[in-house]
Every structure is written in structure tokens, then in C-alpha cells.
Design an enzyme around this catalytic site. Structure first.
Site, PDB file in Angstrom:
ATOM      1  N   GLY A   9       0.686  -5.430 -10.770  1.00 47.55           N
ATOM      2  CA  GLY A   9       0.271  -4.055 -11.113  1.00 47.55           C
ATOM      3  C   GLY A   9       0.381  -3.776 -12.587  1.00 47.55           C
ATOM      4  O   GLY A   9       0.678  -2.506 -12.935  1.00 47.55           O
ATOM      5  N   SER A  35      -1.840  -3.231 -14.709  1.00 44.78           N
ATOM      6  CA  SER A  35      -3.175  -2.726 -15.291  1.00 44.78           C
ATOM      7  C   SER A  35      -2.786  -1.190 -15.664  1.00 44.78           C
ATOM      8  O   SER A  35      -3.440  -0.867 -16.851  1.00 44.78           O
ATOM      9  CB  SER A  35      -4.279  -2.773 -14.488  1.00 44.78           C
ATOM     10  N   ARG A  36      -2.173  -0.489 -14.876  1.00 40.33           N
ATOM     11  CA  ARG A  36      -2.227   0.920 -15.145  1.00 40.33           C
ATOM     12  C   ARG A  36      -0.635   1.441 -15.034  1.00 40.33           C
ATOM     13  O   ARG A  36       0.293   0.753 -14.572  1.00 40.33           O
ATOM     14  CB  ARG A  36      -2.754   1.768 -14.137  1.00 40.33           C
ATOM     15  N   ASN A  47       6.093  -5.213  -9.576  1.00 41.68           N
ATOM     16  CA  ASN A  47       5.730  -3.568  -9.963  1.00 41.68           C
ATOM     17  C   ASN A  47       4.709  -2.990  -8.973  1.00 41.68           C
ATOM     18  O   ASN A  47       4.558  -1.813  -8.791  1.00 41.68           O
ATOM     19  CB  ASN A  47       5.609  -3.478 -11.473  1.00 41.68           C
ATOM     20  N   SER A  87      12.582   2.455  -5.804  1.00 45.51           N
ATOM     21  CA  SER A  87      12.264   4.075  -6.213  1.00 45.51           C
ATOM     22  C   SER A  87      13.559   4.723  -5.675  1.00 45.51           C
ATOM     23  O   SER A  87      14.193   4.260  -4.668  1.00 45.51           O
ATOM     24  CB  SER A  87      11.136   4.455  -5.321  1.00 45.51           C
ATOM     25  N   TYR A 141       6.785   4.245   2.528  1.00 44.29           N
ATOM     26  CA  TYR A 141       7.209   4.197   1.305  1.00 44.29           C
ATOM     27  C   TYR A 141       8.550   4.064   0.952  1.00 44.29           C
ATOM     28  O   TYR A 141       9.325   2.963   0.347  1.00 44.29           O
ATOM     29  CB  TYR A 141       6.554   5.146   0.431  1.00 44.29           C
ATOM     30  N   ALA A 155      10.758   2.966   3.141  1.00 45.26           N
ATOM     31  CA  ALA A 155      11.334   1.828   4.162  1.00 45.26           C
ATOM     32  C   ALA A 155      11.039   0.708   3.050  1.00 45.26           C
ATOM     33  O   ALA A 155      11.896  -0.124   3.001  1.00 45.26           O
ATOM     34  CB  ALA A 155      10.863   1.660   5.535  1.00 45.26           C
ATOM     35  N   LYS A 185      10.536   0.558  -0.374  1.00 40.81           N
ATOM     36  CA  LYS A 185      11.517   0.635  -1.307  1.00 40.81           C
ATOM     37  C   LYS A 185      12.790   0.434  -0.863  1.00 40.81           C
ATOM     38  O   LYS A 185      13.598  -0.261  -2.051  1.00 40.81           O
ATOM     39  CB  LYS A 185      11.269   2.028  -2.163  1.00 40.81           C
ATOM     40  N   ILE A 245       8.076   9.705 -12.086  1.00 40.41           N
ATOM     41  CA  ILE A 245       7.185   9.145 -13.617  1.00 40.41           C
ATOM     42  C   ILE A 245       5.848   9.654 -13.595  1.00 40.41           C
ATOM     43  O   ILE A 245       5.153   9.736 -12.507  1.00 40.41           O
ATOM     44  CB  ILE A 245       7.439   7.942 -13.576  1.00 40.41           C
TER      45      ILE A 245
HETATM   46  P1  NAP Z   1      -0.001   3.348 -10.352  1.00 39.84           P
HETATM   47  O1  NAP Z   1      -0.250   4.108 -11.577  1.00 39.84           O
HETATM   48  O2  NAP Z   1      -0.924   4.075  -9.201  1.00 39.84           O
HETATM   49  O3  NAP Z   1      -0.628   1.927 -10.553  1.00 39.84           O
HETATM   50  C1  NAP Z   1      -0.419   0.939  -9.541  1.00 39.84           C
HETATM   51  C2  NAP Z   1      -0.653  -0.454  -9.974  1.00 39.84           C
HETATM   52  O4  NAP Z   1      -0.509  -1.414  -8.952  1.00 39.84           O
HETATM   53  C3  NAP Z   1      -2.248  -0.827 -10.511  1.00 39.84           C
HETATM   54  O5  NAP Z   1      -2.050  -1.628 -11.527  1.00 39.84           O
HETATM   55  C4  NAP Z   1      -2.835  -1.404  -9.218  1.00 39.84           C
HETATM   56  O6  NAP Z   1      -3.712  -2.162  -9.645  1.00 39.84           O
HETATM   57  C5  NAP Z   1      -1.534  -2.202  -8.598  1.00 39.84           C
HETATM   58  N1  NAP Z   1      -1.634  -2.355  -7.357  1.00 39.84           N
HETATM   59  C6  NAP Z   1      -1.720  -1.773  -6.308  1.00 39.84           C
HETATM   60  N2  NAP Z   1      -1.981  -2.359  -5.094  1.00 39.84           N
HETATM   61  C7  NAP Z   1      -1.916  -3.611  -5.343  1.00 39.84           C
HETATM   62  C8  NAP Z   1      -2.187  -4.955  -4.726  1.00 39.84           C
HETATM   63  N3  NAP Z   1      -2.492  -4.891  -3.390  1.00 39.84           N
HETATM   64  N4  NAP Z   1      -2.365  -5.912  -5.461  1.00 39.84           N
HETATM   65  C9  NAP Z   1      -2.058  -6.134  -6.785  1.00 39.84           C
HETATM   66  N5  NAP Z   1      -1.875  -5.059  -7.582  1.00 39.84           N
HETATM   67  C10 NAP Z   1      -1.890  -3.778  -6.767  1.00 39.84           C
HETATM   68  O7  NAP Z   1       1.478   3.255  -9.896  1.00 39.84           O
HETATM   69  P2  NAP Z   1       2.685   3.604 -10.903  1.00 39.84           P
HETATM   70  O8  NAP Z   1       3.243   5.038 -10.755  1.00 39.84           O
HETATM   71  O9  NAP Z   1       2.841   3.095 -12.036  1.00 39.84           O
HETATM   72  O10 NAP Z   1       3.882   2.764 -10.185  1.00 39.84           O
HETATM   73  C11 NAP Z   1       4.181   1.459 -10.291  1.00 39.84           C
HETATM   74  C12 NAP Z   1       5.124   1.028  -9.393  1.00 39.84           C
HETATM   75  O11 NAP Z   1       6.363   2.082  -9.560  1.00 39.84           O
HETATM   76  C13 NAP Z   1       4.921   1.147  -7.931  1.00 39.84           C
HETATM   77  O12 NAP Z   1       5.817   0.167  -7.215  1.00 39.84           O
HETATM   78  C14 NAP Z   1       5.790   2.433  -7.547  1.00 39.84           C
HETATM   79  O13 NAP Z   1       5.951   2.534  -6.201  1.00 39.84           O
HETATM   80  C15 NAP Z   1       6.822   2.511  -8.216  1.00 39.84           C
HETATM   81  N6  NAP Z   1       7.314   3.751  -8.628  1.00 39.84           N
HETATM   82  C16 NAP Z   1       6.549   4.746  -9.184  1.00 39.84           C
HETATM   83  C17 NAP Z   1       7.093   6.104  -9.288  1.00 39.84           C
HETATM   84  C18 NAP Z   1       6.507   7.154 -10.179  1.00 39.84           C
HETATM   85  O14 NAP Z   1       6.908   8.421  -9.921  1.00 39.84           O
HETATM   86  N7  NAP Z   1       5.206   6.957 -10.557  1.00 39.84           N
HETATM   87  C19 NAP Z   1       8.593   6.497  -8.994  1.00 39.84           C
HETATM   88  C20 NAP Z   1       9.134   5.415  -8.456  1.00 39.84           C
HETATM   89  C21 NAP Z   1       8.684   4.187  -8.302  1.00 39.84           C
HETATM   90  P3  NAP Z   1      -5.269  -1.756 -10.131  1.00 39.84           P
HETATM   91  O15 NAP Z   1      -5.210  -0.630 -11.407  1.00 39.84           O
HETATM   92  O16 NAP Z   1      -6.252  -2.727 -10.203  1.00 39.84           O
HETATM   93  O17 NAP Z   1      -5.513  -0.626  -8.611  1.00 39.84           O
END
Ligand code: NAP
Length: 246
Positions: free
Chosen positions: A11, A13-14, A89, A141, A154, A156, A158, A187
Site C-alpha cells: 500500500g 502508493s498513497r 500497510n 489501528s 475493520y 476485527a 486490526k 490520519i
Molecule cells: P489509503 O490512502 O486508502 O491507501 C490504501 C493503500 O493500500 C493504497 O496504496 C492501496 O493501493 C493499497 N491497497 C488497498 N488494497 C490493496 C490490496 N488488496 N493489495 C495491495 N494494495 C492494496 O489508506 P491509508 O489511510 O493510507 O491507510 C494505510 C493503512 O493505515 C491501512 O492499513 C489503514 O487501515 C491504516 N490506518 C489508517 C488510518 C487513517 O486514519 N487513515 C488510521 C488507522 C489505520 P492503490 O493506491 O493501488 O489503490
């Protein structure tokens, strides 16, 4: 400080994953960036890493697919030689109230968030065990610690990642492979954008430090756990949440 090390960031990329790639690259690590489908974002992040002077390559791979992950790890080993750091991630949400939760939505979240991490750990750890060195960081998380209404799937996944982290830490400690989790709070990324825009006041009110976090806040904690300053830490869950879940 991470020179001559290779980091797999799923993950990457973003969002948080992108910040982790840049932080590790800044410290000198070469980056194997795994993503689902957003090739443009992945290539842009890899280019930003290369601009920091490291090698960076993208691998499109569904983390939920055991065989695809095996193949991808094989390619990464061929391209980079070894893997010292693994950051699990990649994650998704399919929110909904329990009473209306579809089985497919529950499964999709478990398959990506929890089984995806298992797949990478399963295929990368033989390399780490042989080298008698490795750093694994799983992105959990606060939802996995506190539970969150509307996120049974989600939460479960995490919480499961925390169990996976601790069991892996115990199994691999003898081989000098550590495994830790980082548990972010709110975040600012694509994942939370709509929610934060809609409920900004309530969300900020629930965070003692009074602000939503940045991807870089999480990336710095990951880089600590992936680097040489955390050699005596394993099985830990480090919250990066502005005090939300204490
Ligand atoms: P995001 O901006 O939605 O980015 C998700 C990333 O995961 C993207 O790079 C996406 O790739 C990749 N991805 C999704 N499904 C995938 C799959 N089946 N195979 C390979 N790659 C996959 O998410 P984020 O907010 O940065 O979150 C990153 C991590 O932190 C996640 O595990 C999330 O649960 C955790 N988290 C986030 C928060 C928050 O507040 N944002 C809080 C707690 C935990 P593409 O770009 O190709 O789609």
C-alpha cells in the site's frame, strides 16, 4: 542509517504508505512498493524515492492473494537480493452497521487487512530467518484496540493484526527478527477524507492533542521500529493517535 537495506511497503502508493516509503528512502533504504491498482500514484511515489538517491520499484499485487504475494516476493528477491524490512500497510474499509453487514464486506476487509499481512510475513520471513535479521511492522489501528461502531469487520482485522504481531514476534525472536505494530488514530488520507470532512469537530474533540494526524506522524514511528534504534523492542503496539486510545 538504513543503507543497503531493502524495505517492502505494501500500500505504498498513497497516504500513510507513501509517507513510509519516503521516510525509509530518506534514511537510505531501497524500496519495493506494492500497490493494488493505482499505477500512476505508485510510480509517482517510486520516482520521489529515487529522487532521494535510492532504488525504488513498483509491484502491482493483490495482498489478499496468497499465490500472487508468493510470486511478488520472488520477483522482489530477484530484483533486490534480500529483504530486511517488511511494512504491512495495505488496508481497506467497507464500513456498515453490524445488522446490515454483508458477508462479502466482512471477508474483503479480513482478506486484505489481516490475511494480506500474513501472506507477506509467510513469504518474506524465510529470507529474514536465513539472514538472521529482519524488521516487520504491521499497521493496525486504534479501531483494533478500542473497537469502532460501524467497523466490526475493520476492527476485527486490526485486532487480529495485533495477535498476529505478537505471535510472530515470539516465533521469530530467536532469529533476530522483530515484529511490531503501529496503531494510528485519525490520519488525513483518502481513507478518512469524507469522514473527517463530515465530522471534523467531533473527531478533533476526541483527540487529546487536538488535531488529526499526518501520514508523516505514522511514518516516523514505523521508521523507528524498522531501524537500528529499536533492537530490543518486539511484540509492541505503538499508538500514533494524539492520545485518542489511551
Ligand atoms: P489509503 O490512502 O486508502 O491507501 C490504501 C493503500 O493500500 C493504497 O496504496 C492501496 O493501493 C493499497 N491497497 C488497498 N488494497 C490493496 C490490496 N488488496 N493489495 C495491495 N494494495 C492494496 O489508506 P491509508 O489511510 O493510507 O491507510 C494505510 C493503512 O493505515 C491501512 O492499513 C489503514 O487501515 C491504516 N490506518 C489508517 C488510518 C487513517 O486514519 N487513515 C488510521 C488507522 C489505520 P492503490 O493506491 O493501488 O489503490
Amino acid at each position: 542509517m538504513l543503507k543497503e537495506q531493502t524495505a517492502i511497503v505494501t500500500g505504498g502508493s498513497r497516504g500513510i504508505g507513501r509517507a513510509i516509503c519516503l521516510e525509509l528512502a530518506q534514511k537510505g533504504a531501497d524500496i519495493a512498493l506494492v500497490y493494488a491498482g493505482n499505477t500512476q500514484a505508485a510510480e509517482e511515489t517510486a520516482a520521489a524515492c529515487r529522487a532521494l538517491g535510492v532504488k525504488a520499484q513498483c509491484y502491482q499485487c493483490d495482498v489478499a492473494d496468497f499465490e500472487a504475494v508468493k510470486e511478488t516476493v520472488g520477483k522482489i528477491k530477484a530484483d533486490f537480493g534480500g529483504v530486511q524490512i517488511l511494512v504491512n500497510n495495505a488496508g481497506v474499509t467497507r464500513d456498515g452497521l453490524l445488522a446490515a453487514m454483508k458477508q462479502a464486506d466482512f471477508d474483503a476487509v479480513i482478506d486484505t487487512n489481516l490475511k494480506g499481512a500474513f501472506h507477506f510475513i509467510r513469504h518474506v520471513t524465510p529470507l529474514m530467518m536465513r539472514a538472521r535479521y529482519g524488521r516487520i511492522v504491521n499497521i493496525s489501528s486504534v479501531s483494533g484496540i478500542m473497537g469502532n461502531a460501524g467497523q466490526t469487520n475493520y476492527s476485527a482485522s486490526k485486532a487480529g493484526l495485533i495477535g498476529l504481531t505478537k505471535a510472530t514476534a515470539r516465533e521469530l525472536a530467536g532469529r533476530n527478527v522483530t515484529c511490531n505494530a503501529v496503531a494510528p488514530g485519525f490520519i488525513a488520507t483518502d481513507m478518512t477524507k469524507a469522514l473527517v470532512e463530515k465530522n471534523s469537530e467531533a473527531i478533533v474533540g476526541s483527540i487529546p492533542l487536538g488535531r488529526v494526524g499526518n501520514p508523516e506522524d505514522v511514518a516516523k514511528a514505523v521508521s523507528f521500529l524498522a531501524g537500528p534504534d529499536s533492537t530490543y523492542i518486539t511484540g509492541e503496539v505503538l499508538r500514533v493517535d494524539g492520545g485518542m486510545a489511551m
